[in-house]
Each structure stands twice: as structure tokens, then as C-alpha cells.
Design a protein around this motif. Structure first.
Motif, PDB file in Angstrom:
ATOM      1  N   TYR A 293     -33.577 123.511  -1.171  1.00 33.49           N
ATOM      2  CA  TYR A 293     -33.675 122.858   0.127  1.00 33.49           C
ATOM      3  C   TYR A 293     -35.062 123.104   0.714  1.00 33.49           C
ATOM      4  O   TYR A 293     -35.555 124.241   0.724  1.00 33.49           O
ATOM      5  CB  TYR A 293     -32.615 123.392   1.087  1.00 33.49           C
ATOM      6  N   LEU A 294     -35.676 122.042   1.196  1.00 35.28           N
ATOM      7  CA  LEU A 294     -37.022 122.130   1.743  1.00 35.28           C
ATOM      8  C   LEU A 294     -37.092 123.137   2.893  1.00 35.28           C
ATOM      9  O   LEU A 294     -36.389 123.003   3.900  1.00 35.28           O
ATOM     10  CB  LEU A 294     -37.469 120.750   2.240  1.00 35.28           C
ATOM     11  N   GLY A 295     -37.920 124.171   2.731  1.00 40.28           N
ATOM     12  CA  GLY A 295     -38.163 125.136   3.799  1.00 40.28           C
ATOM     13  C   GLY A 295     -36.978 125.996   4.159  1.00 40.28           C
ATOM     14  O   GLY A 295     -36.981 126.628   5.224  1.00 40.28           O
ATOM     15  N   ARG A 296     -35.958 126.062   3.308  1.00 39.54           N
ATOM     16  CA  ARG A 296     -34.755 126.845   3.624  1.00 39.54           C
ATOM     17  C   ARG A 296     -34.362 127.732   2.447  1.00 39.54           C
ATOM     18  O   ARG A 296     -33.367 127.459   1.755  1.00 39.54           O
ATOM     19  CB  ARG A 296     -33.610 125.920   4.014  1.00 39.54           C
ATOM     20  N   PRO A 297     -35.106 128.773   2.196  1.00 44.40           N
ATOM     21  CA  PRO A 297     -34.795 129.657   1.060  1.00 44.40           C
ATOM     22  C   PRO A 297     -33.432 130.325   1.175  1.00 44.40           C
ATOM     23  O   PRO A 297     -32.750 130.526   0.169  1.00 44.40           O
ATOM     24  CB  PRO A 297     -35.929 130.690   1.088  1.00 44.40           C
TER      25      PRO A 297
ATOM     26  N   THR B 210     -30.797 127.796   0.271  1.00 43.24           N
ATOM     27  CA  THR B 210     -30.870 127.565  -1.173  1.00 43.24           C
ATOM     28  C   THR B 210     -30.190 128.698  -1.931  1.00 43.24           C
ATOM     29  O   THR B 210     -29.419 128.468  -2.869  1.00 43.24           O
ATOM     30  CB  THR B 210     -32.340 127.444  -1.627  1.00 43.24           C
ATOM     31  N   ALA B 211     -30.456 129.939  -1.514  1.00 44.19           N
ATOM     32  CA  ALA B 211     -29.877 131.104  -2.190  1.00 44.19           C
ATOM     33  C   ALA B 211     -28.355 131.131  -2.069  1.00 44.19           C
ATOM     34  O   ALA B 211     -27.673 131.658  -2.943  1.00 44.19           O
ATOM     35  CB  ALA B 211     -30.468 132.388  -1.611  1.00 44.19           C
ATOM     36  N   GLU B 212     -27.824 130.554  -0.991  1.00 40.67           N
ATOM     37  CA  GLU B 212     -26.371 130.539  -0.802  1.00 40.67           C
ATOM     38  C   GLU B 212     -25.664 129.683  -1.844  1.00 40.67           C
ATOM     39  O   GLU B 212     -24.527 129.961  -2.217  1.00 40.67           O
ATOM     40  CB  GLU B 212     -26.036 130.003   0.598  1.00 40.67           C
TER      41      GLU B 212
ATOM     42  N   LEU C 292     -25.630 125.532  -9.430  1.00 44.90           N
ATOM     43  CA  LEU C 292     -25.447 125.056  -8.058  1.00 44.90           C
ATOM     44  C   LEU C 292     -23.960 124.954  -7.771  1.00 44.90           C
ATOM     45  O   LEU C 292     -23.226 124.271  -8.484  1.00 44.90           O
ATOM     46  CB  LEU C 292     -26.089 123.671  -7.887  1.00 44.90           C
ATOM     47  N   ARG C 293     -23.515 125.654  -6.729  1.00 46.25           N
ATOM     48  CA  ARG C 293     -22.115 125.502  -6.320  1.00 46.25           C
ATOM     49  C   ARG C 293     -22.037 124.345  -5.332  1.00 46.25           C
ATOM     50  O   ARG C 293     -22.842 124.234  -4.405  1.00 46.25           O
ATOM     51  CB  ARG C 293     -21.526 126.790  -5.771  1.00 46.25           C
TER      52      ARG C 293
END
Length: 522
Positions: free
Chosen positions: A383-387, A390-392, A399-400
Motif C-alpha cells: 500500500y502506497l505510504g502505509r507500511p 502492508t505488514a498487516e 497476501l491475506r
């Protein structure tokens, strides 16, 4: 090196005079589509757009969508297709969040003033430097001096352009999620993601240039399903795309007849609409004679709709599964095996899938429900700008998805429901889709949506919203009693609300969160 625009360019070289796009009386050849995209690329370069910059666009299913889309890609920029239903404040958010340097949109009309909302969003975006409006009339700008008419700007622009090469893992497209659980997030998809997904689609549907398919394109092209499965996949094999900007069942049936449609992709509510619109004026035999592929995705397809469509049109709907984060195709009906009604199929070529629990442990027991996780060439970069976000959802390339499913002994997956739609009634798990599947088998029920509503003792109670078949009547108590006879005591709906319409997204998905709000759920 790779650029997603090669899908168009290759077909333009091989079939320059073949119709690429059809809208009403307008027919645009591959050569013209490629040339006009070159003009867009030149225009962006002239306005300082550099490789890797993001460029947003807002267009319905009109010829300008692919023209602008591939033009952005040719310039080496990243495409950010926006939902055309967004208002000014929402557009400003997307422009800011994506870091868009330019914005190109459609003027629209009184019923959907895309240009008006677009200009309002552009005015509030601090980083976006320039805006072009297709159908823009002189003197209707914002007064900022930064809004120009697209047609006038392109009139003086060359149609020759050397496409900017990109690396396969460079970002090509940013698709924003619907934002049902917070602010929309931008799923970053690479050139490799998008090219491989288009190629995989054609492999599944047995599509090739020699066959020359004609696609009815009514799925919104700003959405991943229509963008990949019809536009990118179709143009890559020299197909003809017949555009229908807004789905209307009778108009779709007319185009299927008049244009000899061979491939139709839609969401379940579109198939429901087609079946509901059939009468003696529709030449079903003629449609069935040319239709070779019917594809469903975007939401679970009720078995009853699948069965009815097959009986009326003689075409088996092939059901697939994916999401924006997977480009989108992830699982699909196996073309080498008999379709299994109710199943989303098996992982597509090059993709792995498994079921996991909340701790990422693999669920191994057959027919036990778990969350679908996928890994392969289709998975986003993040996800753009959302580490943190993304980790979740990503771990070790997996990828869940947030969707609950079961798997049978042959490896076929069956969607049970969205994890967030699960109803927990008195400690028992209730899956809305199961209830919906039962409801639409009732002779008086045309369509149904089931949600959970707060309950003082059970935690949640089951509630159904039902659209009746034309001319049919049934009382709430009668339908509840019928449901009680069809399913376990903890599953059947305790309340049913009859309605004439169900709220839907632009892509035809039923908006259960709006139904929940209507029912008083918070």
C-alpha cells in the motif's frame, strides 16, 4: 525492461485497421487508439511529467479512458484511475495521497458532473500542478489558469512518441481500495503484475488474435476487474471492446445481439439484471450463438443465478476471484475441468493459495473455513505510504485477502463470506452468503442481502433485505417460516425487510455497510 502499454502497441502494429473501441456510432481503430495515446504522452512530457510521477484520471467507459490510460503509461508515469462517483473532497484526498502531479478527467453532465467535482478536488490539492478536462469548454475553468481543455491541448501535439521503458517491478498502476474500514489505500501494482494478469486472463479464456473476440465492456474500467480482464486482456489480443458507460440490462442485451458479443464479464448483480430483463423481444438464441465466455467476479455468484443463466443462454458462467491487491485475478474455474457451481475454482497459473487462521497458520482440514491467502506474480508491492497496513496483510510474499473460504479434496475453493461480514449469533458463526443462497431459491424472491444487527442477548441477529420477483407477493412471517424450514435454527433471519432496490457500488457490489446503517447498526 517492460511497459504495460506494450499490450496496446503490439496489437496496433499487427492489426492497425481493426476496430479497437466501439461506442455507439463511434469506432476507433488500433492505429488511431495508439496515435492518440502517443499525443497524451507527449502532452504530459511537455508539462514536466517524468518517469515514476503519478497521474490521476477520472473517466467512465468512453474511448478517452484507454487513450489517456495508455498515454500515461507511455510517458513512463504511474496511472491512478479514480472512481467516477467521487466528490470534490474525496478527489482531493486521492490526488494528495497519491502525490499526483497531473489530473485528467471527463467533463460529464448534469447527472454526473465529473468535471465539476474534479476541478473542486484539483483546487484543494497542493501537489497537483496541471489539470486537463475532456469536453472542457473555454471559459468554464476555475480561474486558476491550470485547467485546460484536453482536446484543444492535444490538437497541437504530435502523435509520434517513443515509449519510456520501465523495469518490470516499477509501479504501473495504483488502485485505491473502497475504504470500507477507513480511508482508501492505494494498492501499488507493477508493470509485471498487470501484464502477467492480462496474459493469465487470456490463457484462461482461450483468447487469441486469430479468434478476434468482441467484448461487452460495462464493468467500470477504473476498477481492477474491468481494467485487466476486459481492457488490458482484450486489447492485448486484438479484441474489439464495445463500451457501455453505464450498465442497463436492456441496452446490454441489445448490444449482445447487434455487435455479436463473444465475451461478457460482469458482477453477479449484472447477471441478475440480464435475467430480469428477458422478455419476448430479446433474441436469446442469437445471443447464445455468439457468446462463448461469460465471466463473473467481484462478489460471490449465487448458484441460482448461475443455473438460470446457463438454462436461458446455454453458456456456463465461469466464476473467478480476486481483488485490487491481486491485479485482480487470483483463482478461477479450471478450464480443463467441469465447473463446480458455487466454487471460485482453483489458483490461476503461477499463483499459490492456501487457507490461514488469524495467526497465519495453514488450515489443513478439508471443508474447514479459513481466510484465503495468495502468493505469486499478481500480488501488489504494498500500500502506497502505509507500511503498517502492508505488514498487516503481507508476510513472506503471501497476501491475506480478508475473505473466508473452504477447500474440497480436489483443491477447489468455495467462498463462505467476507471476514468482516461474518455474523456471530449466540456464539454460532452465520455466513450471510449461505442464507442469501437459500433465500433466492424461493419462488417469490428475486435478490437478497443478509446482514447482522445488534441484539441484546444473542450479540447479533440475522436480518435479510429482499427484492421480490415482479408480480409476486409473500408476507414477512411466511418467508421467515419458510427459511426456518430450510436451515438450522440459529441461521434463519428473524426479520425481513422488503425493498425495490439494494444500494450498490459503481461496480455492482451490494453495499452491506449501507444496509447496516439503515438497520441501525453502528
Amino acid at each position: 525492461m517492460l511497459n504495460l502499454s506494450v499490450l496496446l502497441e503490439d496489437s496496433a502494429r499487427r492489426y492497425p485497421s481493426r476496430d479497437a473501441l466501439v461506442l455507439g456510432d463511434t469506432r476507433i481503430s488500433y492505429a488511431e487508439l495508439d496515435s492518440r495515446s502517443n499525443q497524451v504522452a507527449n502532452l504530459l512530457i511537455e508539462h514536466g511529467i517524468e518517469p515514476g510521477d503519478t497521474v490521476a484520471m477520472s473517466f467512465p467507459n468512453v474511448p478517452e479512458f484507454p487513450i489517456v490510460y495508455y498515454g500515461i503509461l507511455k510517458a513512463g508515469a504511474v496511472v491512478v484511475p479514480l472512481n467516477i462517483m467521487l466528490k470534490g473532497r474525496e478527489i482531493a484526498y486521492h490526488l494528495e495521497d497519491s502525490g499526483a502531479k497531473a489530473y485528467i478527467c471527463f467533463e460529464g453532465g448534469p447527472d454526473l458532473p465529473i468535471g465539476e467535482f474534479g476541478r473542486a478536488g484539483f483546487e484543494s490539492a497542493t501537489q497537483c500542478r496541471v489539470m486537463f478536462v475532456a469536453g472542457h469548454e473555454p471559459g468554464t475553468g476555475t480561474g486558476t489558469g491550470d485547467v485546460s481543455g484536453l482536446e484543444a491541448a492535444l490538437a497541437e501535439t504530435s502523435d509520434a512518441f517513443s515509449t519510456v521503458v520501465r523495469a518490470p517491478q516499477d509501479i504501473a498502476v495504483i488502485l485505491y481500495t473502497s475504504g470500507t474500514t477507513g480511508k482508501p489505500k492505494g494498492a501499488q501494482l507493477s508493470h509485471s503484475n498487470m501484464v502477467m494478469n492480462a496474459v493469465t486472463s487470456n490463457r484462461l479464456f482461450d483468447s487469441n488474435p486469430i479468434r478476434h473476440d468482441t467484448y461487452l465492456v460495462t464493468l467500470p474500467l477504473f476498477h481492477s476487474f474491468g481494467q485487466t480482464v476486459t481492457m488490458n486482456a482484450g486489447l492485448s489480443v486484438g479484441g474489439t471492446l464495445v463500451l457501455l458507460p453505464r450498465f442497463e440490462a436492456r441496452a446490454a442485451l441489445r448490444l449482445m445481439t447487434d455487435e455479436g458479443i463473444t465475451v461478457f464479464a460482469g458482477v453477479p448483480t449484472m447477471y441478475w439484471g440480464l435475467l430480469s430483463a428477458l422478455d419476448e423481444s430479446v433474441d436469446v438464441d442469437r445471443i447464445a450463438a455468439t457468446m462463448r465466455r461469460a465471466i463473473s467476479g467481484g462478489a460471490a455468484l449465487p448458484v441460482e443465478i448461475l443455473t438460470q443463466f446457463s438454462e436461458r443462454f446455454g453458456v456456463q458462467i465461469l466464476e473467478g476471484y480476486g481483488l485490487s491487491e491481486t491485479s485482480p485475478l487470483a483463482l478461477f474455474s479450471d478450464p480443463e475441468r467441469e465447473p463446480r457451481p458455487g466454487s471460485i475454482g482453483v489458483p490461476v497459473w503461477g499463483i499459490e493459495a492456501r487457507l490461514v487462521d488469524t495467526e497465519w497458520n495453514t488450515v489443513t482440514d478439508l471443508d474447514t473455513v479459513g481466510e484465503i491467502a495468495v502468493r505469486g506474480h499478481n500480488v501488489m508491492s504494498g500500500y502506497l505510504g502505509r507500511p503498517e497496513a502492508t505488514a498487516e496483510v503481507m508476510r513472506d510474499g503471501w497476501l491475506r485477502t480478508g475473505d473466508l473460504a473452504r477447500r474440497d479434496s480436489d483443491g477447489f475453493y468455495y467462498i463462505v463470506d467476507r471476514a468482516k461480514d461474518l455474523i456471530v449469533r449466540g456464539g454460532f458463526n452465520v455466513y450471510p452468503r449461505e442464507i442469501e443462497e437459500v433465500l433466492i431459491t424461493h419462488a417469490a424472491v428475486s435478490l437478497a442481502a443478509v446482514i447482522g444487527v445488534p441484539h441484546q442477548t444473542h450479540g447479533e441477529e440475522v436480518k435479510a433485505f429482499v427484492i421480490l420477483e415482479p408480480g409476486k407477493q409473500v408476507e414477512e412471517a411466511e418467508l421467515i417460516a419458510w427459511c426456518r424450514d430450510q436451515m438450522a435454527v440459529y441461521k434463519y433471519p428473524r426479520s425481513i425487510e422488503f425493498t425495490t432496490v439494494l444500494p450498490m457500488t459503481a461496480t455492482g457490489k451490494i453495499l452491506k455497510r449501507e444496509l447496516a446503517t439503515k438497520a441501525g447498526r453502528r
